[in-house]
Design an enzyme around this catalytic site. Sequence first.
Site, PDB file in Angstrom:
ATOM      1  N   LYS A 177     -13.395  21.852 -45.659  1.00  0.00           N
ATOM      2  CA  LYS A 177     -13.149  20.459 -45.269  1.00  0.00           C
ATOM      3  C   LYS A 177     -11.653  20.178 -45.342  1.00  0.00           C
ATOM      4  O   LYS A 177     -10.985  20.607 -46.293  1.00  0.00           O
ATOM      5  CB  LYS A 177     -13.924  19.545 -46.223  1.00  0.00           C
ATOM      6  CG  LYS A 177     -13.869  18.065 -45.900  1.00  0.00           C
ATOM      7  CD  LYS A 177     -14.737  17.283 -46.889  1.00  0.00           C
ATOM      8  CE  LYS A 177     -14.785  15.798 -46.609  1.00  0.00           C
ATOM      9  NZ  LYS A 177     -15.640  15.054 -47.558  1.00  0.00           N
ATOM     10  N   SER A 193     -19.019  12.132 -45.307  1.00  0.00           N
ATOM     11  CA  SER A 193     -17.790  12.424 -44.600  1.00  0.00           C
ATOM     12  C   SER A 193     -17.570  13.902 -44.303  1.00  0.00           C
ATOM     13  O   SER A 193     -16.719  14.222 -43.466  1.00  0.00           O
ATOM     14  CB  SER A 193     -16.601  11.893 -45.420  1.00  0.00           C
ATOM     15  OG  SER A 193     -16.487  12.591 -46.643  1.00  0.00           O
ATOM     16  N   SER A 249     -21.080  12.514 -49.636  1.00  0.00           N
ATOM     17  CA  SER A 249     -20.452  13.099 -48.449  1.00  0.00           C
ATOM     18  C   SER A 249     -20.790  14.553 -48.144  1.00  0.00           C
ATOM     19  O   SER A 249     -20.454  15.026 -47.061  1.00  0.00           O
ATOM     20  CB  SER A 249     -18.942  12.972 -48.548  1.00  0.00           C
ATOM     21  OG  SER A 249     -18.580  11.694 -48.117  1.00  0.00           O
TER      22      SER A 249
HETATM   23  N1  GLN Z   1     -20.039   7.113 -47.595  1.00  0.00           N
HETATM   24  C1  GLN Z   1     -19.338   7.090 -48.838  1.00  0.00           C
HETATM   25  C2  GLN Z   1     -17.974   6.459 -48.653  1.00  0.00           C
HETATM   26  O1  GLN Z   1     -17.647   6.160 -47.562  1.00  0.00           O
HETATM   27  C3  GLN Z   1     -19.235   8.463 -49.401  1.00  0.00           C
HETATM   28  C4  GLN Z   1     -18.026   9.195 -49.055  1.00  0.00           C
HETATM   29  C5  GLN Z   1     -17.817  10.452 -49.820  1.00  0.00           C
HETATM   30  O2  GLN Z   1     -18.682  10.942 -50.572  1.00  0.00           O
HETATM   31  N2  GLN Z   1     -16.606  10.992 -49.678  1.00  0.00           N
HETATM   32  O3  GLN Z   1     -17.254   6.255 -49.568  1.00  0.00           O
END
Ligand code: GLN
Length: 469
Positions: free
Chosen positions: A63, A138, A162
Site C-alpha cells: 500500500k 482504504s 481499511s
Molecule cells: N473508513 C475508515 C476511515 O476512513 C477507515 C480507514 C482506515 O482504516 N485507514 O477512517
Amino acid sequence: MWPKTLKNAPGQGNYLEFLARRDKSVGAFLHVTGSIRQNGGAPSDSGADGGNTCLEGVPVAVKDNIAVEGMPLTCGSRILEPLVSPYSATAVERLERAGARVVGKTNLDEFGMGSSTETSALGETNNPWDVSRVAGGSSGGSAAAVAARMVPVALGSDTGGSIRQPAAFCGVYGLKPTYGTVSRHGLVAYASSLEVIGAAAESVDVLEAAYAAMSGSDVMDQSSLDHPVPPPDSGATRIGFLGGELGLSPEVAENYARFVEALGDAGYETEEIALSTLEYVVPAYYTIASAEASANLARFNGVRYGHRTDYSENPEELIRKSRTEGFGSEVKNRIVLGTYVLRSGFQDQYYLRAQKIRTLIRREIERAFAGVDLICSPVFPTQAFPHGSKEMDAFQQKVADRFTGTANLAAIPALTVPSGLAGGLPVGMQFMAPPFGEGRLFAAARTIGEIFPVEFPPGMEPPWAADRE
Ligand code: GLN
C-alpha cells in the site's frame, strides 16, 4: 496457488508485463517496479521469523502509505506525489529478508481516509469482480491486486477497517493484527493509536507466513511489542456472533445467517451476543482518528516534503497554499474536524469523552471474551457499491464502519474471511479474537475455508498457473 519462487512464474519481464496488462482494467497499482530487486540480504536477525522460507520469491504489493526504499510514497495524495522514499518500513524489510519481492505500490484513499479508494487523488481502483464497483478502502488497491491474482499477498494498513473491508469487497482474506505486533516504522501516520500494518491475501497460509515474517518488536517503533508469534491455535470452540438489528443489506444478512449456520456445522458452539457499545464505535472512532490525523498531517507543509506551491510572499502563505493545493477535500474535512475536537477548552467535551468511550468499548470486548473464544460479525453492511454511489456517500461510508472500528478501538486482532458470493459479488465475514489471538483467527479461517473456499473473478488466472500441475 502462488509460486514458491518467481522462477515458477514466467520470466520477470513477462511477469511485470502481465501486471501492467491486467492492471489496466483494475487500477490496483500506482507504481509498478521497473525490475524486481533480488534481495541478497542476510536472513533476518530481528524479525520474529526471519528463517521463514515459505515467502521465498513471492511477489508482494505494498500500500502506498508504507515506505519502500527507492519507490514513490504518495499516500494517494498530491501533496506527496513527488516523494520517493529513502528507506523501507520495518515490515517491508522483514518481508524482503524472508524472501518476498516488492513489485509495486497500491492505490488507497488519500492518507487512508475513506472506504472506497475514491478519495485517492492519483487514480481509480476498480473491483476485479465488477469494474463498475469500488474495491473498498482504504487499502482498495491491495485487496484488488490480490483478487485479480496479480500478487498472492499485499500489505495494507488498518485504522478503522481499511484492510478488512476491501478484503470483503474483493473476496480475499484480510488481517488486522493486534495493535503493536507489527512495527509502524515506515507507515505514514494517520491515527497512530488505532492503526497497524497487516495484509490482504489469497490464502491463510501466505497470510500467516507474511504476518510471522513482519511481526515482532522494533527499536524504531516504541509502541511495537515483543510478543512471540502466537503458536497455531485451534483452541476456539465457542463463537459469539453479533445479533440484533444490524442494518445489513438483504444479501449480506442472508449470507451472515448462512455463515453462522456453517459455524455450527463446522462444530463450533455458537451463541448470539450483543455489544451495547456498538452504536458508539463510529463517533468515538472518528473523533479520535480525526484528532490524531490533524496532528499527524501537520508535518506536510510544503517546506520539507512533497508538493510546494509555485509562489508565495511569506512562509505562512507558502504553508497555506501548499496545503490547500496538496490535500483533497476528505483530508481537509478530517483536519478541520480534528482541530475542532482538540481546540483548547473543548477537549473534555469531545476528545477526552471519546477516549472514555474507547475504554468502555475495550472493557465490553474483554467481558465478551470471558464467554466466547471468538466474536463473529459482518465486516460491512453492504457488498461492493458502485463508483460514485449516492446511497453510499462519504457520510454513509463512515456510518458503515461500525463493525470494523471496534477492533481498532480495542486494539484486538481481526480477520476477514470470504463467505461466498451473492449476486456475483463476494461477501466477507469477520472474526475478532482477544489480543495476540492471531493463531486462533488463522485456525478458524482454515476450518471455515473448507466450507467457503476463496473464489476468484472468472478469467483471472494467475500468471504462474501454467507452470504448475
Ligand atoms: N473508513 C475508515 C476511515 O476512513 C477507515 C480507514 C482506515 O482504516 N485507514 O477512517
